[in-house]
Design a protein around this motif. Structure first.
Motif, PDB file in Angstrom:
ATOM      1  N   THR A  45       0.833  -1.191   0.000  1.00 30.73           N
ATOM      2  CA  THR A  45       0.000   0.000   0.000  1.00 30.73           C
ATOM      3  C   THR A  45       0.870   1.243   0.000  1.00 30.73           C
ATOM      4  N   LYS A  89      -2.247   4.837   1.540  1.00 25.43           N
ATOM      5  CA  LYS A  89      -3.562   4.227   1.729  1.00 25.43           C
ATOM      6  C   LYS A  89      -4.164   3.658   0.441  1.00 25.43           C
ATOM      7  N   ARG A  90      -3.380   3.643  -0.637  1.00 24.31           N
ATOM      8  CA  ARG A  90      -3.852   3.054  -1.888  1.00 24.31           C
ATOM      9  C   ARG A  90      -3.170   1.713  -2.100  1.00 24.31           C
ATOM     10  N   VAL A  91      -3.956   0.664  -2.228  1.00 21.90           N
ATOM     11  CA  VAL A  91      -3.404  -0.672  -2.435  1.00 21.90           C
ATOM     12  C   VAL A  91      -2.922  -0.768  -3.887  1.00 21.90           C
ATOM     13  N   ASN A 110      -1.929  -6.635  -4.411  1.00 17.51           N
ATOM     14  CA  ASN A 110      -2.579  -7.529  -3.463  1.00 17.51           C
ATOM     15  C   ASN A 110      -2.554  -8.937  -4.043  1.00 17.51           C
ATOM     16  N   ASP A 159       3.476  -4.839   3.105  1.00 15.93           N
ATOM     17  CA  ASP A 159       2.762  -4.185   4.202  1.00 15.93           C
ATOM     18  C   ASP A 159       2.990  -4.865   5.545  1.00 15.93           C
TER      19      ASP A 159
END
Length: 217
Positions: free
Chosen positions: A9, A12-14, A17, A53
């Motif tokens: 991230t 706050k932006r992924v 994933n 993360d």
């Protein structure tokens, strides 16, 4: 090869994933996807250049070799550059011959062209044996002849050492020629994975099909 899973991230932006996936030993896994899909971030996290993360190593106890997109030469000859990653001169000579660098062995590496620098950097990396080899667009600066020679060398290295190879590539044809397993990333998500030919010939996800159709596959 151990199973891996992680996310990344930024502000706050992924941006990445990844669910659990395995990089098989003795096989080449290609990663394809549009620009900004997270391919290079994936490579950097596995290489330990960036942290996931979870703030913990994704891989531990494994030797990892990493070739970034932009190759760089040290201020010394081509041969000495290659020998910075191992002292076996016979191996260095074989690598230079395979990549047609023999005539440039004594030349300052700073004077090499972009394609020559890319070949030198690949030879330098392959001086050692790794559990995992990560290659981020290794042939993007090369002509077709050098690309094919590099592909043969990488495939031979994978076969002989039994290491897992992760190949980031924009070339669908390169993925088809080299990889046994294929991962398709889009906007940081793993959209599709599987054996290379079935994914390319009959993708199960609409996003994959659309991407491949854009490249005429």
């Amino acid at each position: 090869m151990k199973t891996i899973a992680f996310s990344k991230t930024y502000s706050k932006r992924v941006v990445l994933n990844l669910p659990e996936l395995e990089l098989p030993e003795g096989q080449i896994t290609a990663v394809i996807g549009p620009n900004g899909s997270g391919k290079s971030t994936f490579a950097k996290i596995l290489a330990g250049i960036e942290r996931a993360d979870e703030k913990s190593p994704v891989l531990s106890g494994l030797s990892v070799g990493y070739l970034p997109q932009k190759s760089f030469p040290f201020r010394m000859s081509t041969e000495k550059n290659i020998l910075t990653n191992g002292s076996d001169r016979a191996r260095a000579a074989r690598l230079m011959k395979a990549l047609e660098l023999e005539g440039l062995a004594g030349q300052s590496a700073k004077k090499l062209s972009g394609g020559e620098t890319a070949r030198m950097a690949l030879a330098r990396l392959l001086m050692r044996q790794y559990d995992l080899l990560i290659l981020d667009e290794p042939t993007s600066a090369m002509d077709m002849e050098s690309t094919l020679a590099s592909e043969r060398l990488i495939a031979d290295y994978c076969h002989k050492t039994g290491c897992a190879v992760l190949l980031i590539t924009h070339s669908i044809q390169q993925a088809r020629r080299m990889a046994q397993q294929l991962l398709f990333l889009r906007e940081g998500e793993l959209i599709e994975q599987g054996e290379t030919e079935p994914v390319l010939s009959a993708p199960t996800r609409a996003e994959t099909k659309q991407f491949l159709e854009f490249y005429g596959i």
